[in-house]
Design an enzyme around this catalytic site. Sequence first.
Site, PDB file in Angstrom:
ATOM      1  N   THR A 159      13.209 -37.777 -13.952  1.00 35.12           N
ATOM      2  CA  THR A 159      12.562 -37.900 -15.543  1.00 35.12           C
ATOM      3  C   THR A 159      11.131 -37.015 -15.358  1.00 35.12           C
ATOM      4  O   THR A 159      10.284 -37.431 -14.652  1.00 35.12           O
ATOM      5  CB  THR A 159      12.338 -39.315 -15.812  1.00 35.12           C
ATOM      6  OG1 THR A 159      13.600 -39.696 -15.597  1.00 35.12           O
ATOM      7  CG2 THR A 159      11.815 -39.415 -16.961  1.00 35.12           C
ATOM      8  N   LYS A 198      15.374 -38.810 -23.026  1.00 31.95           N
ATOM      9  CA  LYS A 198      15.226 -39.750 -21.845  1.00 31.95           C
ATOM     10  C   LYS A 198      13.609 -40.286 -22.416  1.00 31.95           C
ATOM     11  O   LYS A 198      13.326 -41.567 -22.067  1.00 31.95           O
ATOM     12  CB  LYS A 198      14.952 -39.092 -20.557  1.00 31.95           C
ATOM     13  CG  LYS A 198      14.420 -40.107 -19.672  1.00 31.95           C
ATOM     14  CD  LYS A 198      15.410 -41.072 -19.044  1.00 31.95           C
ATOM     15  CE  LYS A 198      14.828 -42.410 -18.342  1.00 31.95           C
ATOM     16  NZ  LYS A 198      14.897 -42.257 -16.996  1.00 31.95           N
ATOM     17  N   LYS A 243       4.426 -43.267 -15.659  1.00 35.79           N
ATOM     18  CA  LYS A 243       4.480 -41.725 -15.380  1.00 35.79           C
ATOM     19  C   LYS A 243       5.527 -41.409 -16.557  1.00 35.79           C
ATOM     20  O   LYS A 243       5.058 -40.507 -17.658  1.00 35.79           O
ATOM     21  CB  LYS A 243       5.051 -41.457 -14.212  1.00 35.79           C
ATOM     22  CG  LYS A 243       5.488 -39.770 -14.278  1.00 35.79           C
ATOM     23  CD  LYS A 243       7.010 -39.410 -14.274  1.00 35.79           C
ATOM     24  CE  LYS A 243       8.053 -40.246 -13.272  1.00 35.79           C
ATOM     25  NZ  LYS A 243       9.388 -39.905 -13.633  1.00 35.79           N
TER      26      LYS A 243
HETATM   27  P1  NAP Z   1      12.095 -42.809  -5.554  1.00 39.79           P
HETATM   28  O1  NAP Z   1      13.040 -44.137  -4.932  1.00 39.79           O
HETATM   29  O2  NAP Z   1      10.690 -43.353  -5.392  1.00 39.79           O
HETATM   30  O3  NAP Z   1      12.389 -41.588  -4.938  1.00 39.79           O
HETATM   31  C1  NAP Z   1      11.648 -40.434  -5.295  1.00 39.79           C
HETATM   32  C2  NAP Z   1      12.185 -39.295  -4.447  1.00 39.79           C
HETATM   33  O4  NAP Z   1      11.445 -38.105  -4.685  1.00 39.79           O
HETATM   34  C3  NAP Z   1      12.335 -39.509  -2.960  1.00 39.79           C
HETATM   35  O5  NAP Z   1      13.445 -39.114  -2.366  1.00 39.79           O
HETATM   36  C4  NAP Z   1      10.980 -38.757  -2.599  1.00 39.79           C
HETATM   37  O6  NAP Z   1      10.821 -38.357  -1.321  1.00 39.79           O
HETATM   38  C5  NAP Z   1      11.040 -37.693  -3.206  1.00 39.79           C
HETATM   39  N1  NAP Z   1       9.773 -36.737  -3.573  1.00 39.79           N
HETATM   40  C6  NAP Z   1       8.775 -37.479  -4.569  1.00 39.79           C
HETATM   41  N2  NAP Z   1       7.719 -36.464  -4.654  1.00 39.79           N
HETATM   42  C7  NAP Z   1       8.304 -35.433  -3.727  1.00 39.79           C
HETATM   43  C8  NAP Z   1       7.575 -34.352  -3.183  1.00 39.79           C
HETATM   44  N3  NAP Z   1       6.450 -33.837  -3.688  1.00 39.79           N
HETATM   45  N4  NAP Z   1       8.382 -33.193  -2.611  1.00 39.79           N
HETATM   46  C9  NAP Z   1       9.597 -33.612  -2.130  1.00 39.79           C
HETATM   47  N5  NAP Z   1      10.324 -34.923  -2.455  1.00 39.79           N
HETATM   48  C10 NAP Z   1       9.320 -35.720  -3.196  1.00 39.79           C
HETATM   49  O7  NAP Z   1      12.159 -42.916  -7.095  1.00 39.79           O
HETATM   50  P2  NAP Z   1      13.780 -43.091  -7.818  1.00 39.79           P
HETATM   51  O8  NAP Z   1      13.724 -44.448  -8.446  1.00 39.79           O
HETATM   52  O9  NAP Z   1      14.801 -42.577  -7.289  1.00 39.79           O
HETATM   53  O10 NAP Z   1      13.273 -42.169  -9.052  1.00 39.79           O
HETATM   54  C11 NAP Z   1      13.681 -40.600  -8.966  1.00 39.79           C
HETATM   55  C12 NAP Z   1      13.529 -40.228 -10.453  1.00 39.79           C
HETATM   56  O11 NAP Z   1      14.678 -40.822 -11.255  1.00 39.79           O
HETATM   57  C13 NAP Z   1      12.173 -40.191 -11.164  1.00 39.79           C
HETATM   58  O12 NAP Z   1      11.821 -39.270 -12.040  1.00 39.79           O
HETATM   59  C14 NAP Z   1      12.440 -41.525 -12.048  1.00 39.79           C
HETATM   60  O13 NAP Z   1      11.426 -41.818 -13.008  1.00 39.79           O
HETATM   61  C15 NAP Z   1      13.861 -41.419 -12.395  1.00 39.79           C
HETATM   62  N6  NAP Z   1      14.635 -42.610 -12.601  1.00 39.79           N
HETATM   63  C16 NAP Z   1      14.471 -43.717 -12.017  1.00 39.79           C
HETATM   64  C17 NAP Z   1      15.263 -45.011 -12.455  1.00 39.79           C
HETATM   65  C18 NAP Z   1      15.291 -46.237 -11.420  1.00 39.79           C
HETATM   66  O14 NAP Z   1      15.729 -47.229 -11.875  1.00 39.79           O
HETATM   67  N7  NAP Z   1      14.663 -46.193 -10.190  1.00 39.79           N
HETATM   68  C19 NAP Z   1      16.116 -45.017 -13.389  1.00 39.79           C
HETATM   69  C20 NAP Z   1      16.143 -43.655 -13.982  1.00 39.79           C
HETATM   70  C21 NAP Z   1      15.487 -42.666 -13.845  1.00 39.79           C
HETATM   71  P3  NAP Z   1      10.477 -39.476  -0.168  1.00 39.79           P
HETATM   72  O15 NAP Z   1      11.599 -40.628   0.341  1.00 39.79           O
HETATM   73  O16 NAP Z   1       9.937 -38.658   1.040  1.00 39.79           O
HETATM   74  O17 NAP Z   1       9.059 -40.322  -0.724  1.00 39.79           O
END
Ligand code: NAP
Length: 293
Positions: A96, A171, A239
């Site tokens: 997102t 979104k 964010k």
């Molecule tokens: P998360 O568990 O915090 O995972 C974030 C991922 O991004 C990890 O693989 C992290 O790597 C990677 N990352 C972040 N910064 C990076 C960088 N500079 N370079 C390389 N890798 C990087 O987050 P998530 O919940 O999966 O969310 C991911 C996306 O989906 C976000 O945009 C979020 O807003 C969206 N989303 C989340 C949900 C939810 O319920 N969780 C629902 C809908 C949408 P590391 O493992 O090394 O930290």
Amino acid sequence: MATVGCVGLGTMGGPMAGHLLAAGHTVAVWNRTAAKADELVERGARRASSPADAAAGADVVVVCVSDTPDLEQVVLGEHGVAEGIADGAIILDCSTVAPSSEVRIAEALADRGVHVVDAPLSGGAEGARNGVCTAFVGGSDVAFAVAKPILEAFCKTITHLGPTGAGQAAKAVNQIIISGTYASVGEGLAYAEQAGLPLEALVEALAGGAADSWILRNRSPKYIAHEYPAGFRTVLHRKDLGIAIAEGEAAGLRLALTRTVAAWQDALIAAGYGEEDSSALGRIGRGEVVPGE
Ligand code: NAP
């Protein structure tokens, strides 16, 4: 079946890659913190050494990282997806991020025939785990046709809403709506608690009426337990509201409710609750954290 690169294996990206493997696609995986790829590699994924390596030979590169600068880094940065992706292949971004970023990346890669499909998801951690996410999709018709079978591995509802960037705009609408719902469920259940109501029975009753919502059904246990393990981290939701507020402001919209919830989340983050689920807005409802103090 397709050859798919997966970049970003967090709460959402990890299970998504697992569903792609289970569906029979050939999958390469890369994550900044390498250990998060271990289980997928055990299940048959190829361990890539960089985003560029994950993209090498892929028909579609699925990206799911935190924020706009992270997307730009893993795609356009050193050893990024852009270095490895074949001409004519597709970047399917499920992060997102700001709609304008998707358009910028698409423009940067257009002369190589690389298409960007933005497909931010809704449905939470359990949606990803169970493969039943909702995807809001932007991109050309041709690119969407290629991306759709990939999305089908982890989504139950897929809606193509316009050109690249349209998915992120949709979104933002989702995030605006759920911000008010997370806050109001927290406030409502705080009221119920002081009124001495049986909370589980109340939630069941509410779910049969006009106050029903995904958040009421799926997050009430957290509000009731006063424990908010992520889930969807408050910092990520904040964010998303920042994206909505900036885009709304540019279009002359005030988004007063969204600004209020964003300020409440700022108070939660300042109090050390930013890593908790978005339902931590229940702490505001109960007066445990008071915005502005
Ligand atoms: P998360 O568990 O915090 O995972 C974030 C991922 O991004 C990890 O693989 C992290 O790597 C990677 N990352 C972040 N910064 C990076 C960088 N500079 N370079 C390389 N890798 C990087 O987050 P998530 O919940 O999966 O969310 C991911 C996306 O989906 C976000 O945009 C979020 O807003 C969206 N989303 C989340 C949900 C939810 O319920 N969780 C629902 C809908 C949408 P590391 O493992 O090394 O930290």
